[in-house]
Design an enzyme around this catalytic site. Structure first.
Site, PDB file in Angstrom:
ATOM      1  N   LYS A   1       0.795  -1.231   0.000  1.00 34.40           N
ATOM      2  CA  LYS A   1       0.000   0.000   0.000  1.00 34.40           C
ATOM      3  C   LYS A   1       0.832   1.288   0.000  1.00 34.40           C
ATOM      4  O   LYS A   1       0.453   2.267  -0.628  1.00 34.40           O
ATOM      5  CB  LYS A   1      -0.921   0.020   1.216  1.00 34.40           C
ATOM      6  CG  LYS A   1      -2.113  -0.876   1.070  1.00 34.40           C
ATOM      7  CD  LYS A   1      -3.019  -0.787   2.271  1.00 34.40           C
ATOM      8  CE  LYS A   1      -4.169  -1.750   2.091  1.00 34.40           C
ATOM      9  NZ  LYS A   1      -5.046  -1.780   3.241  1.00 34.40           N
TER      10      LYS A   1
ATOM     11  N   ASN B   1      -4.913   1.910  -1.923  1.00 31.09           N
ATOM     12  CA  ASN B   1      -5.449   0.535  -1.962  1.00 31.09           C
ATOM     13  C   ASN B   1      -6.232   0.277  -3.252  1.00 31.09           C
ATOM     14  O   ASN B   1      -6.614  -0.852  -3.521  1.00 31.09           O
ATOM     15  CB  ASN B   1      -6.325   0.229  -0.740  1.00 31.09           C
ATOM     16  CG  ASN B   1      -7.706   0.823  -0.868  1.00 31.09           C
ATOM     17  OD1 ASN B   1      -7.896   1.870  -1.482  1.00 31.09           O
ATOM     18  ND2 ASN B   1      -8.689   0.163  -0.302  1.00 31.09           N
TER      19      ASN B   1
ATOM     20  N   GLY C   1      -2.055   2.841  16.164  1.00 36.36           N
ATOM     21  CA  GLY C   1      -1.369   2.382  14.957  1.00 36.36           C
ATOM     22  C   GLY C   1      -1.109   3.486  13.953  1.00 36.36           C
ATOM     23  O   GLY C   1      -1.716   4.575  14.010  1.00 36.36           O
TER      24      GLY C   1
ATOM     25  N   GLY D   1       0.088   2.300  10.479  1.00 30.70           N
ATOM     26  CA  GLY D   1       0.455   1.573   9.263  1.00 30.70           C
ATOM     27  C   GLY D   1      -0.541   1.818   8.137  1.00 30.70           C
ATOM     28  O   GLY D   1      -1.247   2.834   8.108  1.00 30.70           O
ATOM     29  N   GLY D   2      -0.597   0.846   7.234  1.00 26.60           N
ATOM     30  CA  GLY D   2      -1.417   0.976   6.020  1.00 26.60           C
ATOM     31  C   GLY D   2      -2.910   1.084   6.275  1.00 26.60           C
ATOM     32  O   GLY D   2      -3.636   1.607   5.430  1.00 26.60           O
ATOM     33  N   ALA D   3      -3.394   0.608   7.403  1.00 27.68           N
ATOM     34  CA  ALA D   3      -4.822   0.730   7.711  1.00 27.68           C
ATOM     35  C   ALA D   3      -5.089   1.954   8.587  1.00 27.68           C
ATOM     36  O   ALA D   3      -6.028   2.714   8.347  1.00 27.68           O
ATOM     37  CB  ALA D   3      -5.314  -0.530   8.422  1.00 27.68           C
TER      38      ALA D   3
ATOM     39  N   TYR E   1     -11.117  -8.275  11.235  1.00 28.11           N
ATOM     40  CA  TYR E   1     -12.412  -8.933  11.029  1.00 28.11           C
ATOM     41  C   TYR E   1     -12.290 -10.462  11.019  1.00 28.11           C
ATOM     42  O   TYR E   1     -13.278 -11.169  10.889  1.00 28.11           O
ATOM     43  CB  TYR E   1     -13.117  -8.428   9.764  1.00 28.11           C
ATOM     44  CG  TYR E   1     -12.319  -8.550   8.495  1.00 28.11           C
ATOM     45  CD1 TYR E   1     -12.375  -9.702   7.726  1.00 28.11           C
ATOM     46  CD2 TYR E   1     -11.515  -7.510   8.081  1.00 28.11           C
ATOM     47  CE1 TYR E   1     -11.641  -9.819   6.569  1.00 28.11           C
ATOM     48  CE2 TYR E   1     -10.774  -7.609   6.922  1.00 28.11           C
ATOM     49  CZ  TYR E   1     -10.833  -8.756   6.165  1.00 28.11           C
ATOM     50  OH  TYR E   1     -10.102  -8.866   5.027  1.00 28.11           O
TER      51      TYR E   1
HETATM   52  P1  NAD Z   1       0.913  -2.490   8.614  1.00 26.47           P
HETATM   53  O1  NAD Z   1       1.951  -3.556   8.690  1.00 26.47           O
HETATM   54  O2  NAD Z   1       1.018  -1.427   7.597  1.00 26.47           O
HETATM   55  O3  NAD Z   1       0.815  -1.742  10.051  1.00 26.47           O
HETATM   56  C1  NAD Z   1       0.799  -2.456  11.240  1.00 26.47           C
HETATM   57  C2  NAD Z   1       0.542  -1.538  12.433  1.00 26.47           C
HETATM   58  O4  NAD Z   1       0.343  -2.348  13.581  1.00 26.47           O
HETATM   59  C3  NAD Z   1       1.691  -0.605  12.772  1.00 26.47           C
HETATM   60  O5  NAD Z   1       1.188   0.610  13.266  1.00 26.47           O
HETATM   61  C4  NAD Z   1       2.423  -1.361  13.892  1.00 26.47           C
HETATM   62  O6  NAD Z   1       3.138  -0.501  14.747  1.00 26.47           O
HETATM   63  C5  NAD Z   1       1.268  -1.978  14.609  1.00 26.47           C
HETATM   64  N1  NAD Z   1       1.596  -3.177  15.355  1.00 26.47           N
HETATM   65  C6  NAD Z   1       2.039  -4.356  14.868  1.00 26.47           C
HETATM   66  N2  NAD Z   1       2.208  -5.236  15.882  1.00 26.47           N
HETATM   67  C7  NAD Z   1       1.830  -4.601  17.020  1.00 26.47           C
HETATM   68  C8  NAD Z   1       1.771  -4.978  18.384  1.00 26.47           C
HETATM   69  N3  NAD Z   1       2.118  -6.202  18.792  1.00 26.47           N
HETATM   70  N4  NAD Z   1       1.331  -4.058  19.271  1.00 26.47           N
HETATM   71  C9  NAD Z   1       0.981  -2.833  18.863  1.00 26.47           C
HETATM   72  N5  NAD Z   1       1.020  -2.407  17.588  1.00 26.47           N
HETATM   73  C10 NAD Z   1       1.446  -3.288  16.684  1.00 26.47           C
HETATM   74  O7  NAD Z   1      -0.458  -3.271   8.493  1.00 26.47           O
HETATM   75  P2  NAD Z   1      -1.859  -2.662   8.017  1.00 26.47           P
HETATM   76  O8  NAD Z   1      -1.969  -2.713   6.539  1.00 26.47           O
HETATM   77  O9  NAD Z   1      -2.041  -1.346   8.711  1.00 26.47           O
HETATM   78  O10 NAD Z   1      -2.877  -3.741   8.589  1.00 26.47           O
HETATM   79  C11 NAD Z   1      -3.158  -3.809   9.973  1.00 26.47           C
HETATM   80  C12 NAD Z   1      -4.398  -4.669  10.184  1.00 26.47           C
HETATM   81  O11 NAD Z   1      -5.526  -4.061   9.586  1.00 26.47           O
HETATM   82  C13 NAD Z   1      -4.298  -6.071   9.576  1.00 26.47           C
HETATM   83  O12 NAD Z   1      -4.842  -6.966  10.516  1.00 26.47           O
HETATM   84  C14 NAD Z   1      -5.189  -5.987   8.357  1.00 26.47           C
HETATM   85  O13 NAD Z   1      -5.786  -7.225   8.041  1.00 26.47           O
HETATM   86  C15 NAD Z   1      -6.251  -5.007   8.827  1.00 26.47           C
HETATM   87  N6  NAD Z   1      -6.916  -4.265   7.742  1.00 26.47           N
HETATM   88  C16 NAD Z   1      -8.284  -4.253   7.737  1.00 26.47           C
HETATM   89  C17 NAD Z   1      -8.957  -3.522   6.767  1.00 26.47           C
HETATM   90  C18 NAD Z   1     -10.453  -3.515   6.752  1.00 26.47           C
HETATM   91  O14 NAD Z   1     -11.025  -3.098   5.744  1.00 26.47           O
HETATM   92  N7  NAD Z   1     -11.103  -3.915   7.821  1.00 26.47           N
HETATM   93  C19 NAD Z   1      -8.241  -2.800   5.803  1.00 26.47           C
HETATM   94  C20 NAD Z   1      -6.846  -2.825   5.850  1.00 26.47           C
HETATM   95  C21 NAD Z   1      -6.196  -3.567   6.833  1.00 26.47           C
END
Ligand code: NAD
Length: 292
Positions: free
Chosen positions: A75, A96, A135, A137-139, A241
């Site tokens: 992303k 995305n 957080g 990250g990408g979400a 989810y």
């Molecule tokens: P990413 O790798 O870009 O970011 C991960 C984030 O989680 C970072 O901020 C990191 O610091 C934090 N993190 C990781 N391990 C941690 C821990 N043990 N304690 C505290 N913080 C922690 O990932 P992402 O793309 O942001 O995805 C994160 C989650 O969101 C995933 O589970 C993904 O499936 C979910 N997601 C859901 C949707 C949706 O539509 N519901 C969309 C995108 C992502």
């Protein structure tokens, strides 16, 4: 069979570039919607990580695809390979959804919009509210940026002391400086500061988990210590989810708070992407019925 009979020499391709990809609900969701509306398109998932991303995007150009989704871990890496960015993608530095407009690849981020749209479906308007968001990250990043674009009053971002912490600082800088005209107050704190987290949640309307904590391999874990940090008039949201009820969702229910899991955000980010590609509304109720 119906689905296969639909594919012919004029079928347009929509793709997904991510890894791991096997668990994704997106192919089923979009193909059902194409079928239902009689659109001659097909959605296929391609296992692509950062190292193959540039080549994959070149391939998508060569094939003149209609568009594609990008998910983890691509992303934030895909931006240099695109021609233009919508505001949602520009401010969040994440994409995305890519739309092919006459050969020009335009990047959008529908994750944040999916998040706020899902809140609206639950009767919640984020205008004027305060959010504690975990957080960066990408979400989490698109959630922060879209919430700011849609008029949230204050947002306190907590991030773990890992490679994402500078991104949390950057998100706060972008909201306070680059998006200054929106008058949103953004703050950043280390997630390790539990007392600060408790205090910020206490003055927030919404607590949002934007991390994968609660999902495999972190299933059974939560970003908060216990439900004494929550209260009945708090809205608690999760991006997770799978499982439908993460530890955080269980804690929210135990505290009598409103608990909203990541399924609706997922559905709406897809529906908004679908609209960008096809100009038509996804039959959301039908998809919910079939998939959830
Ligand atoms: P990413 O790798 O870009 O970011 C991960 C984030 O989680 C970072 O901020 C990191 O610091 C934090 N993190 C990781 N391990 C941690 C821990 N043990 N304690 C505290 N913080 C922690 O990932 P992402 O793309 O942001 O995805 C994160 C989650 O969101 C995933 O589970 C993904 O499936 C979910 N997601 C859901 C949707 C949706 O539509 N519901 C969309 C995108 C992502």
């Amino acid at each position: 069979m119906e689905n296969l009979a639909r594919i012919n020499g004029k079928t347009e391709l929509v793709g997904l570039l991510a890894t791991p990809i096997g668990h994704s609900l997106s192919p089923a969701m979009h193909n059902m919607a194409f079928d239902k509306l009689g659109l001659n398109c097909a959605y296929l998932a391609f296992e692509v990580g950062n190292e193959k991303l540039e080549d994959a995007v070149k391939g998508m150009r060569a094939l003149n695809v209609k568009g594609f989704n990008v998910s983890m871990p691509n992303k934030m890496k895909i931006l240099p390979y695109l021609d233009e960015l919508a505001d949602s993608a520009k401010f969040s530095g994440a994409v995305n959804t890519v739309v092919n407009i006459d050969g020009k690849f335009v990047g959008h981020s529908t994750d944040g919009m999916g998040y706020t749209r899902n809140l609206k479906e639950h009767g919640i308007d984020i205008k004027g509210k305060k959010m504690t968001l975990i957080g960066s990250g990408g979400a989490a990043t698109p959630i922060a940026i879209q919430s700011a674009l849609e008029g949230i009053a204050e947002i306190s971002i907590f991030a773990r002391d890992d490679a994402f912490f500078p991104q949390a600082e950057e998100n706060v800088r972008i909201i306070n400086e680059d998006m200054k005209h929106l008058n949103v107050k953004a703050n950043v704190y280390p997630l390790e500061n539990v007392e600060r987290l408790r205090a910020e949640i206490l003055t927030s309307d919404i607590l949002a988990n934007g991390t994968g904590v609660g999902m495999k391999p972190l299933e059974g874990l939560s970003v908060i210590q216990d439900e004494s940090m929550l209260r009945p008039d708090l809205i608690v949201t999760d991006v997770v989810y799978i499982p439908r009820k993460s530890k955080l969702m269980e804690q929210a229910e135990a505290a009598g708070a409103t608990a909203i899991n990541g399924l609706g955000m997922m559905l709406w980010q897809g529906a908004l992407a679908f609209e960008l590609w096809t100009g038509q509304q996804m039959p959301v109720d039908y998809i919910k019925e079939q998939l959830f």
